[in-house]
Design a protein around this motif. Structure first.
Motif, PDB file in Angstrom:
ATOM      1  N   LEU A 196       0.826  -1.168  -0.027  1.00  0.00           N
ATOM      2  CA  LEU A 196       0.057  -0.123  -0.142  1.00  0.00           C
ATOM      3  C   LEU A 196       0.869   1.279  -0.034  1.00  0.00           C
ATOM      4  CD1 LEU A 196      -2.860   1.302   0.068  1.00  0.00           C
ATOM      5  CD2 LEU A 196      -2.655   1.192   2.702  1.00  0.00           C
ATOM      6  N   TYR A 197       1.931   1.015   0.765  1.00  0.00           N
ATOM      7  CA  TYR A 197       2.895   2.363   0.807  1.00  0.00           C
ATOM      8  C   TYR A 197       3.535   2.973  -0.617  1.00  0.00           C
ATOM      9  CZ  TYR A 197       5.380   5.606   3.834  1.00  0.00           C
ATOM     10  OH  TYR A 197       5.857   6.836   4.515  1.00  0.00           O
ATOM     11  N   ALA A 198       3.947   1.781  -1.303  1.00  0.00           N
ATOM     12  CA  ALA A 198       4.463   1.825  -2.540  1.00  0.00           C
ATOM     13  C   ALA A 198       3.325   2.529  -3.643  1.00  0.00           C
ATOM     14  CB  ALA A 198       5.097   0.549  -3.170  1.00  0.00           C
TER      15      ALA A 198
ATOM     16  N   ASN B  83      10.219  11.156  12.325  1.00  0.00           N
ATOM     17  CA  ASN B  83       9.166  10.354  11.218  1.00  0.00           C
ATOM     18  C   ASN B  83       9.786   9.125  11.112  1.00  0.00           C
ATOM     19  OD1 ASN B  83       7.586   9.387   9.224  1.00  0.00           O
ATOM     20  ND2 ASN B  83       7.470  11.506   8.217  1.00  0.00           N
ATOM     21  N   ALA B  84       9.199   7.880  11.304  1.00  0.00           N
ATOM     22  CA  ALA B  84       9.895   6.607  11.402  1.00  0.00           C
ATOM     23  C   ALA B  84      10.625   6.343  10.088  1.00  0.00           C
ATOM     24  CB  ALA B  84       9.119   5.418  11.650  1.00  0.00           C
ATOM     25  N   ARG B  85       9.802   6.825   8.846  1.00  0.00           N
ATOM     26  CA  ARG B  85      10.452   6.458   7.652  1.00  0.00           C
ATOM     27  C   ARG B  85      11.855   7.030   7.313  1.00  0.00           C
ATOM     28  NH1 ARG B  85       6.104  10.106   3.850  1.00  0.00           N
ATOM     29  NH2 ARG B  85       7.385  12.134   4.332  1.00  0.00           N
ATOM     30  N   ASP B  86      12.130   8.351   8.471  1.00  0.00           N
ATOM     31  CA  ASP B  86      13.359   8.794   8.109  1.00  0.00           C
ATOM     32  C   ASP B  86      14.515   8.289   8.842  1.00  0.00           C
ATOM     33  OD1 ASP B  86      12.255  10.711   6.071  1.00  0.00           O
ATOM     34  OD2 ASP B  86      11.588  12.036   7.848  1.00  0.00           O
ATOM     35  N   VAL B  87      14.207   7.333   9.730  1.00  0.00           N
ATOM     36  CA  VAL B  87      15.443   6.763  10.580  1.00  0.00           C
ATOM     37  C   VAL B  87      15.755   5.531   9.978  1.00  0.00           C
ATOM     38  CG1 VAL B  87      15.740   5.791  12.827  1.00  0.00           C
ATOM     39  CG2 VAL B  87      14.007   7.748  12.739  1.00  0.00           C
TER      40      VAL B  87
ATOM     41  N   TYR C 232       3.402   2.195  10.781  1.00  0.00           N
ATOM     42  CA  TYR C 232       2.077   2.501  10.682  1.00  0.00           C
ATOM     43  C   TYR C 232       2.184   3.947  10.140  1.00  0.00           C
ATOM     44  CZ  TYR C 232      -2.505   4.074  12.056  1.00  0.00           C
ATOM     45  OH  TYR C 232      -3.903   4.614  12.231  1.00  0.00           O
ATOM     46  N   PRO C 233       1.773   3.693   8.643  1.00  0.00           N
ATOM     47  CA  PRO C 233       1.983   5.057   7.922  1.00  0.00           C
ATOM     48  C   PRO C 233       1.214   6.298   8.447  1.00  0.00           C
ATOM     49  CG  PRO C 233       1.583   3.345   6.616  1.00  0.00           C
ATOM     50  CD  PRO C 233       1.265   2.754   7.889  1.00  0.00           C
ATOM     51  N   GLY C 234       1.725   7.536   8.385  1.00  0.00           N
ATOM     52  CA  GLY C 234       0.778   8.713   8.799  1.00  0.00           C
ATOM     53  C   GLY C 234      -0.346   8.951   7.983  1.00  0.00           C
ATOM     54  N   PHE C 235      -0.420   8.414   6.476  1.00  0.00           N
ATOM     55  CA  PHE C 235      -1.386   8.643   5.822  1.00  0.00           C
ATOM     56  C   PHE C 235      -2.552   7.812   6.075  1.00  0.00           C
ATOM     57  CE2 PHE C 235       1.224   5.866   3.280  1.00  0.00           C
ATOM     58  CZ  PHE C 235       0.275   4.640   3.019  1.00  0.00           C
TER      59      PHE C 235
ATOM     60  N   SER D  86      -0.167  17.283   7.390  1.00  0.00           N
ATOM     61  CA  SER D  86       1.376  17.075   7.749  1.00  0.00           C
ATOM     62  C   SER D  86       1.191  15.789   8.901  1.00  0.00           C
ATOM     63  CB  SER D  86       2.050  18.163   8.226  1.00  0.00           C
ATOM     64  OG  SER D  86       1.983  19.321   7.510  1.00  0.00           O
ATOM     65  N   VAL D  87       1.615  14.672   8.403  1.00  0.00           N
ATOM     66  CA  VAL D  87       1.465  13.264   9.157  1.00  0.00           C
ATOM     67  C   VAL D  87       3.147  12.816   9.139  1.00  0.00           C
ATOM     68  CG1 VAL D  87      -1.029  13.159   9.161  1.00  0.00           C
ATOM     69  CG2 VAL D  87       0.514  12.134   7.272  1.00  0.00           C
ATOM     70  N   LEU D  88       3.383  11.959  10.256  1.00  0.00           N
ATOM     71  CA  LEU D  88       4.515  11.138  10.246  1.00  0.00           C
ATOM     72  C   LEU D  88       4.155   9.716  10.583  1.00  0.00           C
ATOM     73  CD1 LEU D  88       4.964  10.800  13.461  1.00  0.00           C
ATOM     74  CD2 LEU D  88       5.734  12.807  13.541  1.00  0.00           C
ATOM     75  N   ASP D  89       5.155   8.879  10.086  1.00  0.00           N
ATOM     76  CA  ASP D  89       5.071   7.338  10.358  1.00  0.00           C
ATOM     77  C   ASP D  89       5.408   6.948  11.833  1.00  0.00           C
ATOM     78  OD1 ASP D  89       4.112   7.473   7.718  1.00  0.00           O
ATOM     79  OD2 ASP D  89       5.998   6.532   7.013  1.00  0.00           O
ATOM     80  N   LEU D  90       4.823   5.903  12.540  1.00  0.00           N
ATOM     81  CA  LEU D  90       5.226   5.389  13.617  1.00  0.00           C
ATOM     82  C   LEU D  90       5.674   3.911  13.487  1.00  0.00           C
ATOM     83  CD1 LEU D  90       2.773   7.458  14.339  1.00  0.00           C
ATOM     84  CD2 LEU D  90       2.265   5.801  16.151  1.00  0.00           C
ATOM     85  N   THR D  91       6.678   3.555  14.224  1.00  0.00           N
ATOM     86  CA  THR D  91       7.232   2.129  14.057  1.00  0.00           C
ATOM     87  C   THR D  91       6.269   1.135  14.351  1.00  0.00           C
ATOM     88  OG1 THR D  91       8.109   1.983  16.372  1.00  0.00           O
ATOM     89  CG2 THR D  91       9.540   3.255  14.600  1.00  0.00           C
TER      90      THR D  91
END
Length: 426
Positions: free
Chosen positions: A2-4, A145-149, A255-258, A303-308
């Protein structure tokens, strides 16, 4: 997958987005003689709305450069004072020369505002920070933002969150005050209980919980019922996706922010639809002020961020399904968390009458858990006519809620000063 697909949809719509921007710029140009015609305003408004709905919303700026203190403008500078891969501790430093002009010459109590890690950036608390800056040295947890770590930085789970809160309090020194807004309530209470049991010098002086799910069994909301009705395996199977390239955290399960944003917006879809229709109408009428207010809100909201994966799933199970903290069964690194061991930390709970995220009673539950606290150190307040957001932002927060929090902290500080004076006299 889904993210892709989400990323492919964003990049696939780029030609349409660029066309919309070009159309918007053409019909808003001062060189276009037809820009103020009904057709021109309609084309501009439609293109602007499409461009805004399809663009990427990044981390918002804090934009706190000055606050008014006792009628005097005081300059503010944002400084990063401590960090890990998962959080930056931000200190909003007030200009000392301006503070002296405002008649403030002594050090003011430090407050750690723990921002929620639930899909939005810490800048959602901009109004909260501005209020506390009137009377405190303010520090805020600005979560990553978990996607940036990168994957090399390892995991980040519910217990790492607790450890980060403890480390931030230790960084601030003896008896700082802590304010937990929404989601951080349970881990902040756990951190305070562990520090109190260990008699740590940096345990909080007071702790304020605002709209927090301390006991999510009470007055369950739509969000709470969803967590109860779905089995844990459903969340693991349907809410977790892999970060794609080219993000630094590619390969990390999150868990994506979107997804979180879609869930929140679907709860009030008609309200959001009407808001965007009003925005379109305001643009066509040339009402720039109303349109600007709409943009300010949605620039933050979208404006949202992802959680691990591990933090999100542990939070679902620990807080919203198994209720380990209120049942007295939460353990941290092999230790039972015992809020009843808290004996000298002031406790203030704040709830909103119309809160549809954390129902009335969920935050108040902290009082029963902290049974070792004398009643003189406990206060509870329910703010009429506000929902979840209004508990920590907006006019009623500034005028009615914040003064109560400030007064609570001041009364605790006065007791500390009185005890210090008595000890010095002995």
């Amino acid at each position: 997958m889904l993210y892709a697909l989400y990323e492919a949809g964003y990049y696939g719509s780029t030609p349409l987005r660029l066309t919309a921007r070009a159309t918007r710029d053409f019909w808003s140009s001062s060189l276009n003689p037809a820009r103020d015609t009904p057709v021109g305003r309609r084309l501009f408004a439609s293109a602007d709305l499409f461009a805004n709905l399809t663009r990427r919303y990044g981390r918002p700026d804090w934009n706190i450069h000055e606050v008014m203190i006792d009628g005097e403008p005081v300059r503010v500078r944002k400084t990063e004072v401590w960090r890990t891969p998962w959080v930056r501790l931000i200190h909003f430093t007030r200009n000392m020369a301006d503070m002296r002009k405002a008649g403030r010459t002594s050090l003011e109590p430090p407050v750690l505002i723990v921002a929620p890690l639930s899909g939005h950036y810490a800048t959602l608390l901009r109004g909260t920070v501005e209020a506390f800056l009137q009377d405190h040295e303010v520090f805020v947890t600005d979560w990553s933002n978990a996607r940036d770590v990168p994957m090399l930085e390892g995991r980040f789970d519910f217990h790492d969150y607790i450890d980060h809160i403890r480390d931030a309090l230790r960084f601030l020194g003896p008896r700082p005050h802590v304010v937990a807004v929404c989601q951080p309530g349970p881990p902040v209470l756990a951190a305070a209980a562990l520090m109190a049991e260990d008699d740590e010098p940096s345990r909080p002086g007071t702790m304020t919980f605002m709209g927090s799910p301390i006991d999510a069994r009470l007055s369950p909301t739509v969000t709470n019922k969803l967590a109860e009705e779905r089995p844990f395996a459903w969340f693991a199977s349907n809410m977790i996706y892999t970060v794609p390239a080219p993000y630094p955290g590619m390969g990390r399960r999150v868990y994506p922010g979107f997804v979180q944003l879609f869930s929140f917006m679907s709860m009030n879809i008609e309200r959001h639809q009407q808001a965007h229709l009003r925005y379109l109408e305001d643009l066509m009428k040339g009402d720039g002020d109303s349109a600007e207010k709409h943009l300010e809100f949605y620039d933050e909201y979208l404006s949202v961020l992802d959680l691990t994966e591990e933090f999100y799933l542990q939070t679902v199970k620990t807080v919203f399904q198994d209720y380990l903290l209120p049942k007295g069964e939460l353990t941290h690194r092999g230790r039972l968390v015992r809020p009843e061991k808290i004996g000298d930390i002031g406790l203030l709970t704040v709830e909103g009458e119309n809160d549809d995220i954390s129902g009335i009673g969920q935050t108040q539950a902290a009082h029963a858990l902290c049974s070792g606290l004398p009643e003189a150190l406990k206060e509870d307040y329910v703010q009429p006519h506000v929902g979840h957001y209004g508990v920590f932002n907006g006019r009623r927060f500034r005028e009615e809620i914040y003064p109560r929090v400030r007064g609570f902290i001041r009364r605790f500080e006065a007791k500390v000063d009185k005890r210090a004076a008595a000890n010095a006299a002995e």
